[in-house]
Design an enzyme around this catalytic site. Structure first.
Site: not given
Ligand code: 13P
Length: 251
Positions: A92, A164, A209, A11, A94, A170, A9
Site C-alpha cells: 500500500h 491506487e 476516494s 487502515k 502508505e 483519502g 481497507n
C-alpha cells in the site's frame, strides 16, 4: 468473465465493539461480488471468526517478508494463515511512503504471501508529481516489475492488483473512469507480456476516494474489476452500496 472483487481497507481504524457493530450491519448475503475485509492485525482473529461460514473473507493489511523469528513487531504469513486469513494487502502507498517499503520489499512480501497460500492484493500507484510529469505508466511498470520477477503472473491470479493513484487516496479526488481505465489496461497488457492467460483472469481493482456515487462509473470500465475502499468502507451502508454497484456491472 472475472468476478468483481471489492475489498475494504479499514487502515488503522476499529475496535472490538465498532467491528462487531459493522459486522452486524453489513449483510453480504445477496451480493454476487467477492468481498474482503482487511482489518488491523490485532482484530484479524475477531473478523475471521465472525466471517466464518459467510461468503466474505478476512484480509490483513501487511505481512513480513521473513520467516518467523527475531523480527520484533512483525507478523509472518504463517501467523495470518493460523488466524484464518486468506488475503493480504501488499505494498500500500502508505507503507511505501511512510514505512519505507521499496518495490523490492513489496515483491518479497508478495512472493512470501503466494508461497503460503495467501492471496495478495498488490498495490501500485503514482504520485501527483509523477502523473504531471507524464511518468504514470513508467512508475507503475517499475513498481510491478520486481513483483513479476518474484512471482509468476499465474500466481497472482488468485489475488489482485490494486491501482491506487497516491493523489486520490483519502483526498476526495478520484481518478476519472477514463484515467483509471487507461492505467488498468496498461497493467493488464504488462501482465499479458508475461502470461496472456493469467492477464485475462487477474482482477485489477481501483482504489482512491471511491464512494457510493462514483463507484458505478469506475466499475463500468472494461478493465476495472472492483475496488479497494478506504474511508467509505468504514460505513457499512456506504460499503454495501459500493458492493452493489460492482454487482450491477458485468463485463
Ligand atoms: P480512500 O478510499 O480513503 O481514498 O483510501 C483508498 C485506499 O487507500 C484503499 O487502500
Amino acid at each position: 468473465m472475472r468476478a468483481k472483487l471489492v475489498a475494504a481497507n479499514w487502515k488503522m481504524n476499529g475496535s472490538f465493539e465498532s467491528n462487531r457493530r459493522w459486522l452486524s450491519q453489513f449483510d453480504a448475503a445477496a451480493l454476487g461480488c467477492e468481498v474482503v475485509v482487511c482489518a488491523p492485525c490485532v482484530y484479524l482473529a475477531q473478523i475471521a471468526e465472525a466471517l466464518r461460514g459467510t461468503s466474505m473473507s478476512a484480509g490483513a493489511q501487511n505481512l513480513s517478508a521473513e520467516a518467523p523469528g527475531a523480527f520484533t513487531g512483525e507478523v509472518a504469513a504463517e501467523m495470518l494463515i493460523d488466524c484464518g486469513i486468506r488475503w493480504v494487502i501488499v505494498g500500500h502507498s502508505e507503507r511505501r511512503t511512510r514505512h519505507g517499503e521499496s518495490s523490492g520489499m513489496v515483491a518479497a512480501k508478495a512472493a512470501r504471501a503466494v508461497a503460503h497460500g495467501l492471496r495478495p492484493i498488490v498495490c501500485v500507484g503514482e504520485t501527483l508529481n509523477e502523473r504531471e510529469q507524464g511518468r504514470t505508466l513508467a512508475v507503475i511498470g517499475a513498481q510491478l516489475a520486481p513483483v513479476l520477477d518474484a512471482c509468476a503472473a499465474g500466481e497472482l491470479v488468485a489475488g489482485a492488483i490494486a491501482y491506487e493513484p497516491v493523489w486520490a487516496i483519502g483526498t476526495g479526488k478520484t481518478a476519472t473512469p477514463e484515467q483509471a481505465q487507461e492505467v488498468h489496461a496498461a497493467i493488464r497488457s504488462l501482465l499479458s507480456r508475461h502470461d496472456p492467460g493469467a492477464a485475462s483472469r487477474t482482477r485489477i481493482v481501483y482504489g482512491g476516494s471511491v464512494t457510493p456515487s462514483n463507484a458505478s462509473a469506475l466499475f463500468a470500465q472494461s478493465d476495472i474489476d472492483g475496488g479497494l475502499i478506504g474511508g467509505a468502507s468504514l460505513s457499512p451502508s456506504d460499503f454495501l452500496s459500493i458492493c452493489r454497484s460492482a454487482d450491477r456491472i458485468e463485463h
